[in-house]
Design an enzyme around this catalytic site. Structure first.
Site, PDB file in Angstrom:
ATOM      1  N   ASP A 254       0.845  -1.187   0.000  1.00 41.98           N
ATOM      2  CA  ASP A 254       0.000   0.000   0.000  1.00 41.98           C
ATOM      3  C   ASP A 254       0.886   1.245   0.000  1.00 41.98           C
ATOM      4  OD1 ASP A 254       0.856  -0.210   2.640  1.00 41.98           O
ATOM      5  OD2 ASP A 254      -1.048   0.414   3.502  1.00 41.98           O
TER       6      ASP A 254
ATOM      7  N   TYR B 141       2.887   4.797   0.787  1.00 40.78           N
ATOM      8  CA  TYR B 141       3.489   5.393   1.970  1.00 40.78           C
ATOM      9  C   TYR B 141       2.440   6.223   2.699  1.00 40.78           C
ATOM     10  CZ  TYR B 141       8.034   4.324  -0.235  1.00 40.78           C
ATOM     11  OH  TYR B 141       9.112   3.705  -0.810  1.00 40.78           O
TER      12      TYR B 141
ATOM     13  N   PHE C 289       6.712   2.242  -4.049  1.00 36.96           N
ATOM     14  CA  PHE C 289       8.088   2.495  -3.613  1.00 36.96           C
ATOM     15  C   PHE C 289       8.608   3.881  -3.970  1.00 36.96           C
ATOM     16  CE2 PHE C 289       7.899  -2.180  -3.986  1.00 36.96           C
ATOM     17  CZ  PHE C 289       8.220  -2.530  -2.677  1.00 36.96           C
TER      18      PHE C 289
ATOM     19  N   HIS D 278      11.309  -8.743   1.153  1.00 35.11           N
ATOM     20  CA  HIS D 278      10.968  -7.343   0.916  1.00 35.11           C
ATOM     21  C   HIS D 278      12.205  -6.475   1.162  1.00 35.11           C
ATOM     22  CE1 HIS D 278       8.875  -3.489   1.553  1.00 35.11           C
ATOM     23  NE2 HIS D 278       7.876  -4.017   0.861  1.00 35.11           N
TER      24      HIS D 278
END
Length: 253
Positions: A85, A87, A98, A216
């Site tokens: 999702d 930031y 990202f 991740h």
């Protein structure tokens, strides 16, 4: 963070049911998935949820939830990088997984992405940029897609389970059904849970797909486990695999 930002324009301002993409220049193939979704029961419920949260005073990011799709038409997509999702900090999210708005400090996960690109011995020409804005990747065929497209300030995953995942699964399925080489970069358990969506798509052909998985890039997991993010060489593997199929790609920002 650049204090000259107009913070009012860095959050979602309104949400009109069945008119959510008004003014957004979307590829007709994206619209062919998105428009029917808003007319579905799930889409109507998601719209109602967003309207109610805005009316309650919630500050919702990003201001343009479909920015990633707007930047990268279906036919131009060569690589898909899946996030979870947006930031949830002030002014960070702008619609690409990202990526951050110009002038915003790169968050730790993005710092590790740049660190891996810089470390990879088979990547040439990459220098860590001053900005963490990844829009140039989007314009060159990298779809930076979050599976949930909105979030509330200071509340990670606050819009998870409200219906966005159904829509983004349909986006993933549309891409995987394309008759073209396509790389999926799946970092962490959440992104990797979409493997079945990719493989079950109509027209799926393993020969045309490269699915890369690792931990991740978050500092909590980037160096841990059997498949750490740092050292995964995903960027050069994707670049080489596409080159073998006649598609040139670089990671310069």
């Amino acid at each position: 963070m650049n204090q000259a930002f107009d913070f009012d324009n860095l959050a979602l301002q309104q949400w009109e049911p069945l008119n959510e993409t008004r003014g957004v220049d979307l590829d007709p193939q994206w619209s062919g998935v998105i428009d029917p979704f808003w007319r579905s029961e799930c889409g109507a419920q998601l719209s109602q949820f967003l309207v109610c949260r805005l009316k309650s005073g919630a500050r919702i990011y990003p201001p343009a939830p479909f920015r990633a799709l707007e930047l990268t038409p279906v036919k131009q997509v060569n690589i898909v990088i899946l996030g979870q999702d947006p930031y949830h900090g002030e002014g960070q999210a702008h619609g690409l997984a990202f990526s951050v708005s110009p002038g915003v400090k790169s968050p730790p996960s993005l710092v590790n992405i740049f660190k891996e690109l810089e470390r990879d011995p088979d990547i040439s020409g990459f220098k860590v940029p001053l900005s963490g804005n990844l829009e140039s990747w989007g314009r060159r065929g990298v779809l930076l897609l979050n599976t949930t497209l909105t979030v509330e300030q200071g509340a990670p995953a606050s819009h998870a389970g409200q219906g966005w995942e159904i829509l983004t699964d349909q986006v993933i399925a549309l891409l995987s059904a394309q008759k073209k080489p396509l790389v999926f970069m799946l970092w962490g358990a959440h992104a990797q849970s979409k493997v079945e969506v990719i493989r079950s798509s109509a027209g799926w052909r393993e020969v045309d797909r490269l699915i890369l998985t690792s931990n991740h890039p978050s500092p909590l997991s980037a160096l841990r486990g059997k498949t750490p993010f740092i050292g995964n060489c995903h960027f050069s593997l994707a670049q080489s695999w596409l080159a073998q199929r006649g598609i040139e790609h670089d990671w310069v920002l």
